[in-house]
Design an enzyme around this catalytic site. Structure first.
Site, PDB file in Angstrom:
ATOM      1  N   ARG A  18      23.753 -12.453 -25.724  1.00  0.00           N
ATOM      2  CA  ARG A  18      25.021 -11.830 -26.094  1.00  0.00           C
ATOM      3  C   ARG A  18      24.805 -10.393 -26.563  1.00  0.00           C
ATOM      4  O   ARG A  18      23.683  -9.975 -26.851  1.00  0.00           O
ATOM      5  CB  ARG A  18      25.692 -12.630 -27.227  1.00  0.00           C
ATOM      6  CG  ARG A  18      26.201 -13.983 -26.814  1.00  0.00           C
ATOM      7  CD  ARG A  18      26.669 -14.807 -28.010  1.00  0.00           C
ATOM      8  NE  ARG A  18      25.543 -15.277 -28.816  1.00  0.00           N
ATOM      9  CZ  ARG A  18      25.667 -16.038 -29.910  1.00  0.00           C
ATOM     10  NH1 ARG A  18      26.868 -16.389 -30.329  1.00  0.00           N
ATOM     11  NH2 ARG A  18      24.588 -16.427 -30.566  1.00  0.00           N
ATOM     12  N   LYS A  78      23.189 -11.912 -33.847  1.00  0.00           N
ATOM     13  CA  LYS A  78      22.398 -12.864 -34.620  1.00  0.00           C
ATOM     14  C   LYS A  78      21.702 -12.198 -35.796  1.00  0.00           C
ATOM     15  O   LYS A  78      21.581 -10.975 -35.878  1.00  0.00           O
ATOM     16  CB  LYS A  78      21.341 -13.524 -33.723  1.00  0.00           C
ATOM     17  CG  LYS A  78      21.919 -14.493 -32.712  1.00  0.00           C
ATOM     18  CD  LYS A  78      22.733 -15.610 -33.367  1.00  0.00           C
ATOM     19  CE  LYS A  78      21.890 -16.573 -34.166  1.00  0.00           C
ATOM     20  NZ  LYS A  78      22.705 -17.618 -34.840  1.00  0.00           N
ATOM     21  N   TYR A  97      26.138 -12.205 -37.760  1.00  0.00           N
ATOM     22  CA  TYR A  97      25.876 -13.531 -38.324  1.00  0.00           C
ATOM     23  C   TYR A  97      24.571 -13.441 -39.108  1.00  0.00           C
ATOM     24  O   TYR A  97      23.552 -12.986 -38.580  1.00  0.00           O
ATOM     25  CB  TYR A  97      25.727 -14.583 -37.219  1.00  0.00           C
ATOM     26  CG  TYR A  97      27.009 -14.964 -36.533  1.00  0.00           C
ATOM     27  CD1 TYR A  97      28.043 -15.591 -37.234  1.00  0.00           C
ATOM     28  CD2 TYR A  97      27.201 -14.725 -35.181  1.00  0.00           C
ATOM     29  CE1 TYR A  97      29.217 -15.946 -36.604  1.00  0.00           C
ATOM     30  CE2 TYR A  97      28.377 -15.081 -34.533  1.00  0.00           C
ATOM     31  CZ  TYR A  97      29.382 -15.695 -35.252  1.00  0.00           C
ATOM     32  OH  TYR A  97      30.549 -16.041 -34.629  1.00  0.00           O
ATOM     33  N   HIS A  99      23.661 -16.154 -41.846  1.00  0.00           N
ATOM     34  CA  HIS A  99      23.190 -17.515 -42.135  1.00  0.00           C
ATOM     35  C   HIS A  99      22.040 -17.504 -43.143  1.00  0.00           C
ATOM     36  O   HIS A  99      20.974 -18.084 -42.931  1.00  0.00           O
ATOM     37  CB  HIS A  99      22.762 -18.228 -40.851  1.00  0.00           C
ATOM     38  CG  HIS A  99      23.856 -18.403 -39.847  1.00  0.00           C
ATOM     39  ND1 HIS A  99      24.986 -19.160 -40.105  1.00  0.00           N
ATOM     40  CD2 HIS A  99      24.018 -17.912 -38.589  1.00  0.00           C
ATOM     41  CE1 HIS A  99      25.778 -19.134 -39.046  1.00  0.00           C
ATOM     42  NE2 HIS A  99      25.227 -18.387 -38.116  1.00  0.00           N
ATOM     43  N   GLU A 121      30.008 -15.255 -40.693  1.00  0.00           N
ATOM     44  CA  GLU A 121      30.332 -16.658 -40.982  1.00  0.00           C
ATOM     45  C   GLU A 121      30.965 -16.885 -42.342  1.00  0.00           C
ATOM     46  O   GLU A 121      31.459 -17.987 -42.610  1.00  0.00           O
ATOM     47  CB  GLU A 121      29.087 -17.541 -40.830  1.00  0.00           C
ATOM     48  CG  GLU A 121      28.046 -17.411 -41.929  1.00  0.00           C
ATOM     49  CD  GLU A 121      27.065 -16.277 -41.684  1.00  0.00           C
ATOM     50  OE1 GLU A 121      26.094 -16.186 -42.461  1.00  0.00           O
ATOM     51  OE2 GLU A 121      27.257 -15.493 -40.732  1.00  0.00           O
ATOM     52  N   SER A 223      34.999 -40.330 -42.890  1.00  0.00           N
ATOM     53  CA  SER A 223      33.545 -40.291 -42.978  1.00  0.00           C
ATOM     54  C   SER A 223      33.052 -40.778 -44.334  1.00  0.00           C
ATOM     55  O   SER A 223      33.485 -40.314 -45.383  1.00  0.00           O
ATOM     56  CB  SER A 223      33.045 -38.866 -42.728  1.00  0.00           C
ATOM     57  OG  SER A 223      31.630 -38.816 -42.767  1.00  0.00           O
ATOM     58  N   VAL A 242      28.846 -30.378 -38.909  1.00  0.00           N
ATOM     59  CA  VAL A 242      29.233 -30.300 -40.314  1.00  0.00           C
ATOM     60  C   VAL A 242      28.953 -28.895 -40.838  1.00  0.00           C
ATOM     61  O   VAL A 242      27.873 -28.337 -40.593  1.00  0.00           O
ATOM     62  CB  VAL A 242      28.467 -31.345 -41.151  1.00  0.00           C
ATOM     63  CG1 VAL A 242      28.876 -31.268 -42.611  1.00  0.00           C
ATOM     64  CG2 VAL A 242      28.725 -32.745 -40.601  1.00  0.00           C
ATOM     65  N   LEU A 243      29.910 -28.328 -41.579  1.00  0.00           N
ATOM     66  CA  LEU A 243      29.756 -26.960 -42.069  1.00  0.00           C
ATOM     67  C   LEU A 243      30.179 -26.853 -43.520  1.00  0.00           C
ATOM     68  O   LEU A 243      31.207 -27.403 -43.916  1.00  0.00           O
ATOM     69  CB  LEU A 243      30.617 -25.997 -41.228  1.00  0.00           C
ATOM     70  CG  LEU A 243      30.712 -24.555 -41.738  1.00  0.00           C
ATOM     71  CD1 LEU A 243      29.377 -23.845 -41.553  1.00  0.00           C
ATOM     72  CD2 LEU A 243      31.826 -23.796 -41.024  1.00  0.00           C
ATOM     73  N   ILE A 270      24.487 -29.063 -34.039  1.00  0.00           N
ATOM     74  CA  ILE A 270      25.048 -27.708 -33.937  1.00  0.00           C
ATOM     75  C   ILE A 270      24.958 -26.993 -35.282  1.00  0.00           C
ATOM     76  O   ILE A 270      24.994 -25.764 -35.345  1.00  0.00           O
ATOM     77  CB  ILE A 270      26.509 -27.767 -33.454  1.00  0.00           C
ATOM     78  CG1 ILE A 270      26.611 -28.563 -32.153  1.00  0.00           C
ATOM     79  CG2 ILE A 270      27.062 -26.359 -33.222  1.00  0.00           C
ATOM     80  CD1 ILE A 270      28.025 -28.725 -31.639  1.00  0.00           C
ATOM     81  N   ILE A 272      22.445 -26.569 -37.038  1.00  0.00           N
ATOM     82  CA  ILE A 272      21.053 -26.203 -37.306  1.00  0.00           C
ATOM     83  C   ILE A 272      20.921 -24.789 -37.853  1.00  0.00           C
ATOM     84  O   ILE A 272      20.000 -24.498 -38.628  1.00  0.00           O
ATOM     85  CB  ILE A 272      20.189 -26.389 -36.029  1.00  0.00           C
ATOM     86  CG1 ILE A 272      18.695 -26.389 -36.377  1.00  0.00           C
ATOM     87  CG2 ILE A 272      20.532 -25.357 -34.984  1.00  0.00           C
ATOM     88  CD1 ILE A 272      18.249 -27.533 -37.253  1.00  0.00           C
ATOM     89  N   ASP A 273      21.842 -23.872 -37.484  1.00  0.00           N
ATOM     90  CA  ASP A 273      21.716 -22.520 -38.022  1.00  0.00           C
ATOM     91  C   ASP A 273      22.182 -22.423 -39.469  1.00  0.00           C
ATOM     92  O   ASP A 273      22.102 -21.361 -40.086  1.00  0.00           O
ATOM     93  CB  ASP A 273      22.429 -21.482 -37.146  1.00  0.00           C
ATOM     94  CG  ASP A 273      23.883 -21.775 -36.910  1.00  0.00           C
ATOM     95  OD1 ASP A 273      24.416 -22.708 -37.552  1.00  0.00           O
ATOM     96  OD2 ASP A 273      24.507 -21.078 -36.083  1.00  0.00           O
ATOM     97  N   ASN A 303      21.204 -20.850 -31.351  1.00  0.00           N
ATOM     98  CA  ASN A 303      22.153 -19.878 -30.798  1.00  0.00           C
ATOM     99  C   ASN A 303      22.702 -20.395 -29.467  1.00  0.00           C
ATOM    100  O   ASN A 303      22.593 -19.751 -28.430  1.00  0.00           O
ATOM    101  CB  ASN A 303      21.509 -18.500 -30.639  1.00  0.00           C
ATOM    102  CG  ASN A 303      20.265 -18.508 -29.752  1.00  0.00           C
ATOM    103  OD1 ASN A 303      19.545 -19.503 -29.685  1.00  0.00           O
ATOM    104  ND2 ASN A 303      20.006 -17.406 -29.073  1.00  0.00           N
ATOM    105  N   MET A 304      23.318 -21.547 -29.524  1.00  0.00           N
ATOM    106  CA  MET A 304      23.832 -22.189 -28.312  1.00  0.00           C
ATOM    107  C   MET A 304      24.707 -21.272 -27.472  1.00  0.00           C
ATOM    108  O   MET A 304      24.547 -21.191 -26.250  1.00  0.00           O
ATOM    109  CB  MET A 304      24.595 -23.467 -28.671  1.00  0.00           C
ATOM    110  CG  MET A 304      23.729 -24.608 -29.126  1.00  0.00           C
ATOM    111  SD  MET A 304      24.702 -26.046 -29.648  1.00  0.00           S
ATOM    112  CE  MET A 304      25.513 -26.505 -28.111  1.00  0.00           C
TER     113      MET A 304
END
Length: 376
Positions: A18, A78, A97, A99, A121, A223, A242-243, A270, A272-273, A303-304
């Site tokens: 990207r 990133k 981003y 993270h 984010e 959940s 989950v975020l 997803i 993982i970052d 970074n999917m």
């Protein structure tokens, strides 16, 4: 105030294709008064050639060193890698981003150098939504089903299950953990491929919203540990979505739960970052995206959306550009005072952590942003 020079370097993370701005974005920044520097080739993998940036008014420069040295505000996709830390300097603004909960080394480098780090984010609207995370969450959620279907094929180590089944044959069971933008998009795509889909979340209102739209095509489940254990054990594909804004993702799927899964099942983390929400997951790359634990295929690429850069670049710029233009036109202090959502995006400033959630995740004290702005 002289508008800042905005710099856009080529991304250096492995298999990250990207770029942080489109030619239309360049035109908007020029209209705001900023000069825009784009590293040569930065948009090539997103099918955006240098010529398109030049026609929009950008200055093409040969090296990343020149971009970082000449820019007042660097816009990336990133989190910076260690090789980029040498470019940090006091007064530099970095908009990307970050993270930091998952990459504390990046936080240390930003704090030590006095860089103002504004994270996509953690830009957060009053209703709690995350406008700059949403577009990539949507892309990642949709990609997760596409990738999961591929990994379930036998030659890729999976159970040999077709996601949508066949007439007379039960379809795959897909379990999605988290009903935010990532999870909702994953569940929607899986249901569209006629899989059996369980969507879990603690937020009943969110589940109610999904249920009203899907009218029973997606099974919504509140959940809790027992529900997660039962669903995971019966799943062919588990998608962790989950975020916690600014913080480390909680571990929702334990190693024992992974051990209970069927041989050849697939988990895609997803989150993982943000540290990951599956205990057995660790970050992988597009070059080597999977590994196997307890006979379960794991996919945890950080970074999917970088695998579909043309779509991702345009979706990301659509969301980031209004905030980038604010920063360009007003400067950081006035922009964040005028827009509290952007203020929540400020993670580091003047060698201190300016976001409470990020500070908690890093185990550092949080400074008041107003105090930092006043001192500056």
């Amino acid at each position: 105030m002289q508008p800042p020079t905005v710099g856009v370097p080529t991304e250096v993370k492995q298999e990250e294709h990207r770029v942080a701005i489109t030619p239309d974005g360049v035109r908007e920044l020029l209209h705001a008064g900023s000069d825009v520097l784009v590293q040569s080739g930065a948009g090539a993998d997103s099918s955006v050639p240098d010529e398109d940036y030049e026609r929009a008014g950008a200055t093409i420069v040969a090296t990343a060193e020149e971009v970082w040295a000449r820019a007042d505000l660097v816009c990336k996709v990133k989190e910076p890698l260690e090789s980029e830390f040498a470019h940090f300097r006091p007064g530099l603004v970095l908009f990307t981003y970050l993270h930091l909960a998952a990459y504390p080394g990046v936080a240390d480098a930003l704090l030590d150098s006095g860089v103002t780090g504004i994270a996509y984010e953690t830009v957060q609207l009053p209703d709690g939504t995350l406008p700059l995370l949403a577009p990539m969450s949507e892309v990642a959620g949709r990609m997760s089903v596409q990738i999961g279907a591929h990994l379930l094929e036998r030659h890729n180590g999976g159970r040999g299950v077709l996601l949508g089944g066949a007439p007379g044959v039960r379809p795959a069971r897909v379990v999605v953990l988290g009903a935010g933008n990532v999870g909702w998009n994953a569940a929607w795509m899986a249901a569209g491929l006629e899989a059996e889909v369980d969507l879990l979340d603690k937020n009943i209102d969110r589940l109610r919203h999904v249920d009203q739209i899907q009218m029973g095509r997606i099974t919504t489940i509140t959940s809790n540990r027992g529900a997660v254990e039962r669903c995971v054990a019966d799943a062919d594909l588990v998608i962790g979505a989950v975020l916690v804004p600014g913080g480390r993702a909680p571990t929702v799927v334990s190693e024992d739960m992974v051990r209970s899964m069927k041989r050849g099942s697939v988990v895609i983390d997803i989150a993982i970052d943000q540290g990951g929400c599956i205990e057995t997951s660790h970050e992988t790359t597009h070059a080597e995206p999977t590994y196997v634990v307890h006979d379960v295929v794991h996919y945890a690429v950080g970074n999917m959306p970088g695998a579909v850069p043309h779509t991702s670049t345009h979706a990301l710029t659509n969301a980031t550009l209004p905030y980038l233009a604010e920063l360009s036109r007003l400067g950081v202090p006035d922009a964040v005072r005028r827009d509290p959502a952007l203020g929540r995006g400020v993670n580091t400033m003047a060698g201190q952590v300016a976001n409470a959630s990020v500070a908690e995740a890093l185990g550092r004290p949080a400074a008041e942003l107003d105090d930092l702005l006043t001192a500056g």
